[in-house]
Design a protein around this motif. Structure first.
Motif, PDB file in Angstrom:
ATOM      1  N   GLN A 169      25.019  60.189  17.999  1.00 58.35           N
ATOM      2  CA  GLN A 169      24.559  61.294  18.158  1.00 58.35           C
ATOM      3  C   GLN A 169      23.731  61.906  19.506  1.00 58.35           C
ATOM      4  O   GLN A 169      23.668  62.335  20.275  1.00 58.35           O
ATOM      5  N   LEU A 170      22.169  60.800  19.076  1.00 64.00           N
ATOM      6  CA  LEU A 170      21.779  59.869  20.639  1.00 64.00           C
ATOM      7  C   LEU A 170      22.389  60.039  21.543  1.00 64.00           C
ATOM      8  O   LEU A 170      21.848  60.467  23.172  1.00 64.00           O
ATOM      9  N   SER A 171      23.147  59.118  21.422  1.00 74.63           N
ATOM     10  CA  SER A 171      24.185  58.667  22.674  1.00 74.63           C
ATOM     11  C   SER A 171      24.934  60.185  22.831  1.00 74.63           C
ATOM     12  O   SER A 171      25.205  60.095  24.850  1.00 74.63           O
ATOM     13  N   VAL A 172      25.900  60.552  22.511  1.00 76.49           N
ATOM     14  CA  VAL A 172      26.653  62.224  22.500  1.00 76.49           C
ATOM     15  C   VAL A 172      25.294  62.533  23.533  1.00 76.49           C
ATOM     16  O   VAL A 172      25.814  63.382  24.601  1.00 76.49           O
ATOM     17  N   ALA A 173      24.531  62.978  23.117  1.00 70.67           N
ATOM     18  CA  ALA A 173      23.705  63.865  23.551  1.00 70.67           C
ATOM     19  C   ALA A 173      22.675  63.797  25.797  1.00 70.67           C
ATOM     20  O   ALA A 173      23.501  64.844  26.145  1.00 70.67           O
ATOM     21  N   ALA A 174      23.260  62.234  25.191  1.00 67.58           N
ATOM     22  CA  ALA A 174      22.571  61.435  26.457  1.00 67.58           C
ATOM     23  C   ALA A 174      23.983  62.018  27.518  1.00 67.58           C
ATOM     24  O   ALA A 174      23.761  62.406  29.103  1.00 67.58           O
ATOM     25  N   HIS A 175      25.177  61.954  27.164  1.00 68.78           N
ATOM     26  CA  HIS A 175      26.572  62.835  28.273  1.00 68.78           C
ATOM     27  C   HIS A 175      26.086  64.109  28.165  1.00 68.78           C
ATOM     28  O   HIS A 175      26.706  64.635  29.463  1.00 68.78           O
ATOM     29  N   ALA A 176      24.795  64.687  27.295  1.00 67.02           N
ATOM     30  CA  ALA A 176      25.425  66.233  28.036  1.00 67.02           C
ATOM     31  C   ALA A 176      25.193  66.568  29.533  1.00 67.02           C
ATOM     32  O   ALA A 176      25.465  67.343  30.259  1.00 67.02           O
ATOM     33  N   ILE A 218      25.051  72.117  18.586  1.00 71.65           N
ATOM     34  CA  ILE A 218      25.666  70.991  18.320  1.00 71.65           C
ATOM     35  C   ILE A 218      25.676  70.421  17.133  1.00 71.65           C
ATOM     36  O   ILE A 218      25.986  69.168  16.533  1.00 71.65           O
ATOM     37  N   LEU A 219      24.459  69.174  17.804  1.00 71.75           N
ATOM     38  CA  LEU A 219      24.343  67.864  17.329  1.00 71.75           C
ATOM     39  C   LEU A 219      23.007  67.826  16.735  1.00 71.75           C
ATOM     40  O   LEU A 219      24.063  67.524  15.447  1.00 71.75           O
ATOM     41  N   VAL A 220      22.798  69.000  16.098  1.00 74.18           N
ATOM     42  CA  VAL A 220      22.094  68.863  14.190  1.00 74.18           C
ATOM     43  C   VAL A 220      22.985  69.970  13.905  1.00 74.18           C
ATOM     44  O   VAL A 220      22.757  69.052  12.525  1.00 74.18           O
ATOM     45  N   SER A 221      24.115  70.311  13.892  1.00 71.80           N
ATOM     46  CA  SER A 221      24.854  70.533  12.806  1.00 71.80           C
ATOM     47  C   SER A 221      26.488  69.029  12.763  1.00 71.80           C
ATOM     48  O   SER A 221      26.338  68.756  11.396  1.00 71.80           O
ATOM     49  N   MET A 222      26.183  68.642  13.534  1.00 72.09           N
ATOM     50  CA  MET A 222      27.015  67.411  13.748  1.00 72.09           C
ATOM     51  C   MET A 222      26.298  66.162  12.269  1.00 72.09           C
ATOM     52  O   MET A 222      27.054  65.846  11.949  1.00 72.09           O
ATOM     53  N   LEU A 223      25.489  66.455  13.275  1.00 73.68           N
ATOM     54  CA  LEU A 223      24.209  65.913  11.577  1.00 73.68           C
ATOM     55  C   LEU A 223      23.946  65.891  10.215  1.00 73.68           C
ATOM     56  O   LEU A 223      24.702  65.295   9.513  1.00 73.68           O
ATOM     57  N   LEU A 224      24.397  66.829  10.344  1.00 70.99           N
ATOM     58  CA  LEU A 224      24.642  67.779   9.130  1.00 70.99           C
ATOM     59  C   LEU A 224      26.210  67.789   8.200  1.00 70.99           C
ATOM     60  O   LEU A 224      26.103  67.213   6.919  1.00 70.99           O
ATOM     61  N   ILE A 225      26.682  67.124   9.443  1.00 72.50           N
ATOM     62  CA  ILE A 225      28.552  67.447   8.541  1.00 72.50           C
ATOM     63  C   ILE A 225      28.462  65.960   8.351  1.00 72.50           C
ATOM     64  O   ILE A 225      29.747  66.190   7.549  1.00 72.50           O
ATOM     65  N   ALA A 226      27.516  65.252   9.284  1.00 72.31           N
ATOM     66  CA  ALA A 226      28.212  63.896   9.377  1.00 72.31           C
ATOM     67  C   ALA A 226      28.096  63.964   7.832  1.00 72.31           C
ATOM     68  O   ALA A 226      27.742  62.425   7.140  1.00 72.31           O
ATOM     69  N   SER A 227      26.482  63.997   7.129  1.00 73.61           N
ATOM     70  CA  SER A 227      25.801  63.806   6.363  1.00 73.61           C
ATOM     71  C   SER A 227      26.805  63.664   4.839  1.00 73.61           C
ATOM     72  O   SER A 227      27.013  63.267   3.866  1.00 73.61           O
TER      73      SER A 227
END
Length: 195
Positions: free
Chosen positions: A48-55, A149-158
């Motif tokens: 997710q941090l890698s995706v965030a870098a692309h924002a 979005i990133l926090v939501s994706m981390l929660l969904i990934a759990s």
């Protein structure tokens, strides 16, 4: 339709290089240096941090497209073709990360899992693009949405439902893009400063 790539190579070279370096460093920390202590939860955080870098690149690309090639809005190109052009662009941009997930993920996760994660990676970039086309979007709101979005994706990934997440992200970003694309106002921040 690959003009954002042209922009990256000609005008935004350093941004692209810095984002790619940071992104690949994050993924290599997880997949190479921590090979013996690999856990999926740690990988998801670095992913997710890698995706965030692309924002930042997504913001640059949309601004580039809307400021320099706004005439494209007057062409009779269906929205789904514009969406597919963004998908192709982000696939090419994310190719180093996708290849590193397949290469370094050998023995740690099945190749199908790496493929689904690649779809999620590109889907999130498309979701960032769709969010940017929201009417009245500013940079501050955009980065707030990216964080949400990133926090939501981390929660969904759990829940570890990656295939459903990949399909859901693609469906949501296409729906948002289709609705928001023609509502976009290119100079919202400049209009706000005039008032």
């Amino acid at each position: 339709f690959l003009l954002p790539l042209w922009y990256s190579v000609n005008d935004g070279q350093w941004r692209l290089v810095v984002v790619k370096f940071f992104s690949l460093l994050l993924l290599s920390i997880m997949c190479v240096w921590n090979r013996n202590d690999y856990t999926i939860s740690d990988f998801l955080l670095f992913f997710q941090l890698s995706v965030a870098a692309h924002a930042v690149l997504v913001l640059d690309y949309v601004e580039f497209f809307e400021k320099r090639f706004f005439v494209r809005r007057n062409l009779s190109i269906p929205v789904w073709k514009i969406f597919l052009s963004w998908l192709l662009c982000y696939f090419i941009i994310a190719l180093p990360e996708i290849l590193s997930m397949f290469y370094f993920g050998i023995g740690q996760q099945p190749p199908t899992s790496a493929g689904v994660m690649a779809i999620i990676y590109i889907g999130e970039l498309l979701l960032f693009t769709a969010v940017l086309y929201e009417k009245g979007m500013t940079k501050e709101r955009y980065f707030t949405y990216v964080a949400a979005i990133l926090v939501s994706m981390l929660l969904i990934a759990s829940f570890k439902i990656f295939l459903i997440t990949a399909v859901g992200v693609l469906a949501i970003c296409f729906s948002l893009f289709q609705v928001q694309f023609y509502k976009y106002e290119k100079d919202v921040e400049e209009k706000g400063q005039e008032k």
